[in-house]
Design a protein around this motif. Structure first.
Motif, PDB file in Angstrom:
ATOM      1  N   PHE A 137       0.780  -1.259   0.074  1.00 29.12           N
ATOM      2  CA  PHE A 137      -0.026  -0.073   0.072  1.00 29.12           C
ATOM      3  C   PHE A 137       0.839   1.330   0.109  1.00 29.12           C
ATOM      4  N   ARG A 147      -4.889   9.500   2.015  1.00 33.10           N
ATOM      5  CA  ARG A 147      -5.451   8.612   1.220  1.00 33.10           C
ATOM      6  C   ARG A 147      -4.595   7.388   0.967  1.00 33.10           C
ATOM      7  N   SER A 149      -4.018   3.703  -1.017  1.00 38.55           N
ATOM      8  CA  SER A 149      -4.376   2.566  -2.239  1.00 38.55           C
ATOM      9  C   SER A 149      -3.377   1.636  -2.247  1.00 38.55           C
ATOM     10  N   THR A 151      -2.890  -3.101  -3.288  1.00 42.39           N
ATOM     11  CA  THR A 151      -3.391  -4.385  -3.683  1.00 42.39           C
ATOM     12  C   THR A 151      -3.094  -5.453  -2.582  1.00 42.39           C
ATOM     13  N   THR A 202      -8.011  -4.984  -4.715  1.00 41.34           N
ATOM     14  CA  THR A 202      -7.569  -3.587  -4.596  1.00 41.34           C
ATOM     15  C   THR A 202      -8.272  -3.063  -3.429  1.00 41.34           C
ATOM     16  N   LEU A 203      -7.479  -1.943  -2.959  1.00 43.01           N
ATOM     17  CA  LEU A 203      -7.977  -1.273  -1.789  1.00 43.01           C
ATOM     18  C   LEU A 203      -7.851   0.267  -2.153  1.00 43.01           C
ATOM     19  N   GLU A 204      -9.053   1.148  -1.866  1.00 48.58           N
ATOM     20  CA  GLU A 204      -8.988   2.418  -1.827  1.00 48.58           C
ATOM     21  C   GLU A 204      -9.558   2.916  -0.637  1.00 48.58           C
ATOM     22  N   GLY A 205      -8.869   3.832  -0.135  1.00 49.12           N
ATOM     23  CA  GLY A 205      -9.529   4.354   1.410  1.00 49.12           C
ATOM     24  C   GLY A 205      -9.208   6.029   1.595  1.00 49.12           C
ATOM     25  N   VAL A 206      -9.772   6.337   2.710  1.00 38.51           N
ATOM     26  CA  VAL A 206      -9.006   7.602   3.161  1.00 38.51           C
ATOM     27  C   VAL A 206      -9.423   7.550   4.634  1.00 38.51           C
ATOM     28  N   PHE A 218     -12.743   2.386   4.053  1.00 40.53           N
ATOM     29  CA  PHE A 218     -12.041   1.504   2.930  1.00 40.53           C
ATOM     30  C   PHE A 218     -13.122   1.014   2.024  1.00 40.53           C
ATOM     31  N   THR A 219     -12.643   0.639   0.619  1.00 42.73           N
ATOM     32  CA  THR A 219     -13.212   0.119  -0.066  1.00 42.73           C
ATOM     33  C   THR A 219     -12.430  -0.927  -1.054  1.00 42.73           C
ATOM     34  N   TRP A 220     -12.771  -2.289  -0.826  1.00 40.01           N
ATOM     35  CA  TRP A 220     -12.359  -3.329  -1.432  1.00 40.01           C
ATOM     36  C   TRP A 220     -12.936  -3.858  -2.636  1.00 40.01           C
TER      37      TRP A 220
END
Length: 228
Positions: A137, A147, A149, A151, A202-206, A218-220
């Protein structure tokens, strides 16, 4: 009545043999037993039957598990989520140590042990297995927000063998000693093999670090590579 009694006594003997390291039965008889389990289970446990046949005929070659089938079991999803939460907690802690406009990498892995529920088809393929999740990450801070991001590469694996426990209950066959599998391997009538499956998320988050715990979203997402 005599037929029923004979079958009952035979199952009782098989149960007792489960207490031993070896069955003491002729190898052809054990081969016939496993072949009958394979044939009898195709209608209600086709995957388990397929893997038992590979144990008998696959010469020890590894097998890749269908990811769709594997992730259809709650215990697999639970293990996956357990490792995800571990990464999320790590990322929130790491975010709290970042200075303004700083960036950082986080690399780590987590293992989750899996115990299949008795009676499910997964139980007859893999009673105990492991999910290893390797994550990478990047975190970047801008003001109060960090922020995130990255995998995570998941690898599920388990050696297919008949070497753990004493017996297993198989519908229509009763208690089958684990020693049957050991005897067949020793007689070179079967081979243990590795089962595995891999997938990437994948992971995106704040993250918004706080004095105590902070908060994060977090969004997986699963990287689709077709049904495997």
């Amino acid at each position: 009545m005599f037929v029923t009694l004979a079958l009952t006594l035979d199952k009782a003997r098989m149960f007792v043999r489960g207490l031993r390291r070896r069955t003491g039965r002729p190898v052809p008889e054990l081969v016939d037993l496993f072949r009958s389990i394979i044939d009898g289970g195709r209608d209600f446990h086709p995957i388990a039957s397929d893997f038992l046949q590979h144990f008998m005929d696959g010469a020890g070659a590894s097998r890749t598990m269908s990811l769709r089938w594997l992730r259809s079991f709650k215990v697999i999803k639970k293990a996956e989520r357990k490792n995800q939460r571990r990464f999320e907690r790590q990322l929130l802690r790491r975010a709290g140590r970042l200075g303004e406009h700083d960036s950082a990498w986080l690399h780590d892995h987590w293992d989750a042990r899996i115990n299949a529920f008795i009676g499910t088809e997964l139980f007859y393929v893999s009673r105990m297995s492991l999910l290893r999740s390797q994550g990478s990450f990047v975190l970047t801070r801008d003001g109060r927000e960090v922020r995130v991001s990255g995998t995570v590469r998941h690898r599920w694996f388990d050696p297919y063998d008949w070497d753990r426990g004493r017996w297993v209950y198989i519908p229509r066959h009763g208690f089958v000693p684990i020693a049957v599998g050991r005897d067949l391997v020793e007689a070179d009538e079967a081979r243990n093999f590795l089962m595995e499956a891999r997938h990437v998320q994948t992971l995106e988050g704040v993250c918004v670090p706080g004095r105590w715990r902070g908060r994060a979203t977090f969004t997986w997402a699963l990287v689709r590579t077709g049904d495997r």
